[in-house]
Design a protein around this motif. Structure first.
Motif, PDB file in Angstrom:
ATOM      1  N   ALA A 182       8.757 -13.018 -16.894  1.00 16.22           N
ATOM      2  CA  ALA A 182       7.732 -14.031 -17.139  1.00 16.22           C
ATOM      3  C   ALA A 182       7.785 -14.401 -18.615  1.00 16.22           C
ATOM      4  N   HIS A 183       7.220 -15.556 -18.946  1.00 15.39           N
ATOM      5  CA  HIS A 183       7.151 -15.933 -20.355  1.00 15.39           C
ATOM      6  C   HIS A 183       6.180 -14.987 -21.057  1.00 15.39           C
ATOM      7  N   ALA A 184       6.646 -14.359 -22.097  1.00 12.31           N
ATOM      8  CA  ALA A 184       5.866 -13.297 -22.739  1.00 12.31           C
ATOM      9  C   ALA A 184       4.616 -13.814 -23.436  1.00 12.31           C
ATOM     10  N   ALA A 185       4.589 -15.104 -23.764  1.00 12.28           N
ATOM     11  CA  ALA A 185       3.413 -15.664 -24.412  1.00 12.28           C
ATOM     12  C   ALA A 185       2.581 -16.516 -23.462  1.00 12.28           C
ATOM     13  N   ALA A 186       3.236 -17.322 -22.634  1.00 11.35           N
ATOM     14  CA  ALA A 186       2.518 -18.277 -21.778  1.00 11.35           C
ATOM     15  C   ALA A 186       1.924 -17.625 -20.541  1.00 11.35           C
ATOM     16  N   ALA A 187       2.643 -16.648 -19.963  1.00  8.39           N
ATOM     17  CA  ALA A 187       2.153 -16.059 -18.704  1.00  8.39           C
ATOM     18  C   ALA A 187       2.547 -14.600 -18.575  1.00  8.39           C
ATOM     19  N   PRO A 188       2.174 -13.759 -19.552  1.00  3.51           N
ATOM     20  CA  PRO A 188       2.586 -12.353 -19.470  1.00  3.51           C
ATOM     21  C   PRO A 188       1.998 -11.627 -18.266  1.00  3.51           C
ATOM     22  N   GLU A 189       0.827 -12.092 -17.769  1.00  2.00           N
ATOM     23  CA  GLU A 189       0.195 -11.426 -16.631  1.00  2.00           C
ATOM     24  C   GLU A 189       1.024 -11.544 -15.354  1.00  2.00           C
ATOM     25  N   LYS A 190       1.960 -12.462 -15.334  1.00  3.54           N
ATOM     26  CA  LYS A 190       2.809 -12.629 -14.149  1.00  3.54           C
ATOM     27  C   LYS A 190       4.045 -11.722 -14.198  1.00  3.54           C
ATOM     28  N   GLY A 191       4.255 -11.084 -15.316  1.00  4.66           N
ATOM     29  CA  GLY A 191       5.430 -10.234 -15.459  1.00  4.66           C
ATOM     30  C   GLY A 191       5.165  -8.777 -15.124  1.00  4.66           C
ATOM     31  N   ARG A 192       6.237  -8.071 -14.838  1.00  6.65           N
ATOM     32  CA  ARG A 192       6.202  -6.613 -14.652  1.00  6.65           C
ATOM     33  C   ARG A 192       7.320  -6.047 -15.531  1.00  6.65           C
ATOM     34  N   ASN A 193       6.942  -5.287 -16.549  1.00  3.17           N
ATOM     35  CA  ASN A 193       7.832  -4.943 -17.647  1.00  3.17           C
ATOM     36  C   ASN A 193       8.671  -3.696 -17.349  1.00  3.17           C
ATOM     37  N   ALA A 194       9.954  -3.917 -17.066  1.00  5.46           N
ATOM     38  CA  ALA A 194      10.858  -2.808 -16.773  1.00  5.46           C
ATOM     39  C   ALA A 194      11.121  -1.953 -18.003  1.00  5.46           C
ATOM     40  N   LEU A 195      11.140  -2.579 -19.181  1.00  6.03           N
ATOM     41  CA  LEU A 195      11.346  -1.804 -20.412  1.00  6.03           C
ATOM     42  C   LEU A 195      10.190  -0.845 -20.646  1.00  6.03           C
ATOM     43  N   ASN A 196       8.971  -1.277 -20.346  1.00  9.05           N
ATOM     44  CA  ASN A 196       7.837  -0.368 -20.467  1.00  9.05           C
ATOM     45  C   ASN A 196       8.006   0.849 -19.570  1.00  9.05           C
ATOM     46  N   ALA A 197       8.557   0.631 -18.378  1.00  8.39           N
ATOM     47  CA  ALA A 197       8.813   1.752 -17.466  1.00  8.39           C
ATOM     48  C   ALA A 197       9.800   2.730 -18.089  1.00  8.39           C
ATOM     49  N   ALA A 198      10.874   2.199 -18.686  1.00  7.31           N
ATOM     50  CA  ALA A 198      11.864   3.069 -19.333  1.00  7.31           C
ATOM     51  C   ALA A 198      11.243   3.831 -20.490  1.00  7.31           C
ATOM     52  N   ARG A 199      10.388   3.156 -21.271  1.00  7.74           N
ATOM     53  CA  ARG A 199       9.733   3.825 -22.395  1.00  7.74           C
ATOM     54  C   ARG A 199       8.776   4.915 -21.903  1.00  7.74           C
ATOM     55  N   LEU A 200       8.015   4.619 -20.865  1.00 12.26           N
ATOM     56  CA  LEU A 200       7.121   5.632 -20.307  1.00 12.26           C
ATOM     57  C   LEU A 200       7.908   6.835 -19.791  1.00 12.26           C
ATOM     58  N   VAL A 232       9.422 -11.248 -20.603  1.00  5.63           N
ATOM     59  CA  VAL A 232       9.082  -9.911 -20.118  1.00  5.63           C
ATOM     60  C   VAL A 232      10.332  -9.313 -19.452  1.00  5.63           C
ATOM     61  N   PRO A 233      10.821  -8.181 -19.928  1.00  3.52           N
ATOM     62  CA  PRO A 233      12.069  -7.608 -19.377  1.00  3.52           C
ATOM     63  C   PRO A 233      11.938  -7.282 -17.885  1.00  3.52           C
ATOM     64  N   GLU A 234      12.802  -7.888 -17.098  1.00  2.00           N
ATOM     65  CA  GLU A 234      12.779  -7.626 -15.659  1.00  2.00           C
ATOM     66  C   GLU A 234      13.685  -6.465 -15.257  1.00  2.00           C
ATOM     67  N   PHE A 235      14.493  -5.979 -16.219  1.00  4.24           N
ATOM     68  CA  PHE A 235      15.441  -4.922 -15.900  1.00  4.24           C
ATOM     69  C   PHE A 235      15.590  -3.996 -17.099  1.00  4.24           C
ATOM     70  N   ALA A 236      15.625  -2.703 -16.817  1.00  8.00           N
ATOM     71  CA  ALA A 236      15.912  -1.703 -17.851  1.00  8.00           C
ATOM     72  C   ALA A 236      16.696  -0.567 -17.222  1.00  8.00           C
ATOM     73  N   GLU A 237      17.578   0.018 -18.015  1.00  5.37           N
ATOM     74  CA  GLU A 237      18.419   1.114 -17.512  1.00  5.37           C
ATOM     75  C   GLU A 237      18.480   2.229 -18.535  1.00  5.37           C
ATOM     76  N   VAL A 238      18.397   3.452 -18.048  1.00  5.49           N
ATOM     77  CA  VAL A 238      18.490   4.652 -18.891  1.00  5.49           C
ATOM     78  C   VAL A 238      19.539   5.586 -18.315  1.00  5.49           C
ATOM     79  N   GLU A 239      20.365   6.137 -19.199  1.00 11.81           N
ATOM     80  CA  GLU A 239      21.273   7.229 -18.816  1.00 11.81           C
ATOM     81  C   GLU A 239      20.700   8.508 -19.406  1.00 11.81           C
ATOM     82  N   PHE A 240      20.667   9.566 -18.606  1.00 12.85           N
ATOM     83  CA  PHE A 240      19.935  10.770 -19.005  1.00 12.85           C
ATOM     84  C   PHE A 240      20.699  12.004 -18.537  1.00 12.85           C
ATOM     85  N   LEU A 241      20.698  13.032 -19.378  1.00 17.77           N
ATOM     86  CA  LEU A 241      21.329  14.306 -19.041  1.00 17.77           C
ATOM     87  C   LEU A 241      20.306  15.430 -19.105  1.00 17.77           C
TER      88      LEU A 241
END
Length: 391
Positions: A182-200, A232-241
């Motif tokens: 989603a547009h991070a300024a115009a309509a952030p409420e319509k987005g679901r932030n994949a980067l936030n998921a990776a950070r959490l 709003v990032p729609e995709f995030a990826e983490v590699e983890f050991l």
């Protein structure tokens, strides 16, 4: 039946007959490095040398194009396995020294083959490709390749010589979160932030550290966190050991990490995809009997052996050790630089590397002489291993 001294007197003088050929093999692999599962020239060169000296060799082997199995005294029930590695590192050539390590197993096999008729045991030399990336020994172990051996052994190269290495269990994990752009300024409420998921997820696994065993290790990084700052990032990826000294401890830690990934997705209303990165590596167990065996072999050969452990990390040799006792000492090549450096790769064709190949082959033969020349010691090591593994 030959005793330990008779076996050493028989085997060790045979090494020098093959040094020139094996050094040439090492130098060829060092000059022509091939990464995991693409070691076509390297494996072919080894097999050609084994067959030249009368060792019947299956190639390809066990469903792997660059694996092989050379057999000495196939009729003997008591058997040992020599493991040969020959894959290179991406971008650094043979900076882990597998050209020399594999060559040392070949040199030991050629010496054993020359006196095969005088041996009461059999020997298989098994080419195990792709240690660095996928850990083919793991897949081989799952197929039963190492079942039934009295022991398996190889020697790794390093900056100094030592009997033991600290290889702990490892799981490689990949996580992909899928959200909604989603547009991070115009309509952030319509987005679901994949980067936030990776950070959490990374914050949650950091919080785990105080509640897992002290020896555990967890580390990872964000491979993908979005495309633009105003979307709003729609995709995030983490590699983890994840790592722990024993597989039984690691299984619970890895399960907890996966729970963190699911929780991060739930909190951010994203979806998470989980997948393995490489094969699970098990820990390598070295009993005190086994460590003493290696130290005594170093001492009898006049090779200085450091008291400290050698390599630290994880390796697919641990999966072999779940099937039979496995030995993985380290041999110094005469430089102080560690593996996985350009300096180490540059040293692979030096006299120091050639000497390390000879010393490593001698060590393997000395260990074999001790174990087959002292049947009670061999049975003690196998019994200790069985008790530890619980099979």
């Amino acid at each position: 039946m030959l005793d330990e001294k008779q076996l050493k007197d028989l085997l060790l003088p045979k090494i020098d007959s093959y040094r020139e050929e094996v050094n040439a093999l090492n130098d060829y692999m060092a000059e022509n490095p091939e990464i995991g599962s693409a070691e076509f020239q390297s494996s072919a060169a080894i097999v050609t040398l084994l067959r030249k000296h009368g060792i019947e060799t299956e190639y390809p082997f066990a469903g792997f194009d660059t694996a092989f199995k050379g057999v000495i005294n196939p009729e003997k029930k008591e058997r040992m396995a020599l493991l040969a590695e020959y894959d290179a590192l991406r971008g650094l050539g043979h900076a882990c020294g597998h050209c020399a390590s594999g060559s040392s197993s070949v040199l030991a096999a050629l010496a054993l083959n020359e006196v095969r008729d005088q041996l009461d045991f059999g020997v298989d030399i098994i080419g195990t490709p792709d240690e660095e990336i996928n850990g083919t020994k793991c897949l081989m172990a799952d197929k039963g390749v190492f079942d039934g051996y009295d022991f398996a052994a190889m020697v790794h190269m390093g900056p100094f010589s030592t009997a033991t290495s600290e290889f702990i269990a490892l799981d490689g994990l990949g996580f992909k979160w899928h959200g909604q752009p989603a547009h991070a300024a115009a309509a952030p409420e319509k987005g679901r932030n994949a980067l936030n998921a990776a950070r959490l997820f990374l914050d949650a696994t950091d919080m785990m550290r105080q509640h897992v065993i002290e020896e555990a290790r967890m580390h990872g990084f964000i491979k993908n966190g979005g495309e633009a700052s105003n979307i709003v990032p729609e995709f995030a990826e983490v590699e983890f050991l994840t790592r722990a000294p024993r597989r039984e401890d690691l299984n619970d830690i890895t399960a907890w990490v996966k729970d963190c990934a699911r929780a991060a997705a739930l909190a951010t209303r994203t979806e998470v995809e989980m997948f393995p990165v490489g094969e699970p590596f098990h820990e390598l167990y070295i009993s005190e009997l086994g460590a003493n065996l290696m130290r005594e072999s170093f001492d009898e050969l006049g090779i200085p052996c450091a008291d400290q452990s050698g390599m630290k990390g994880s390796s697919d040799i641990g999966n072999v050790d779940y099937r039979c006792p496995a030995f993985h000492p380290m041999m110094g090549i005469g430089i102080e630089e560690n593996c996985h450096t350009q300096e180490f790769a540059d040293a692979m064709m030096t006299q120091g590397a050639h000497d390390a190949i000879r010393n490593s082959a001698s060590l393997l033969l000395c260990m074999a002489a001790k174990l087959y020349g002292n049947p009670q010691l061999l049975q003690q090591i196998k019994a200790d291993h069985k008790a530890y593994r619980g099979y």
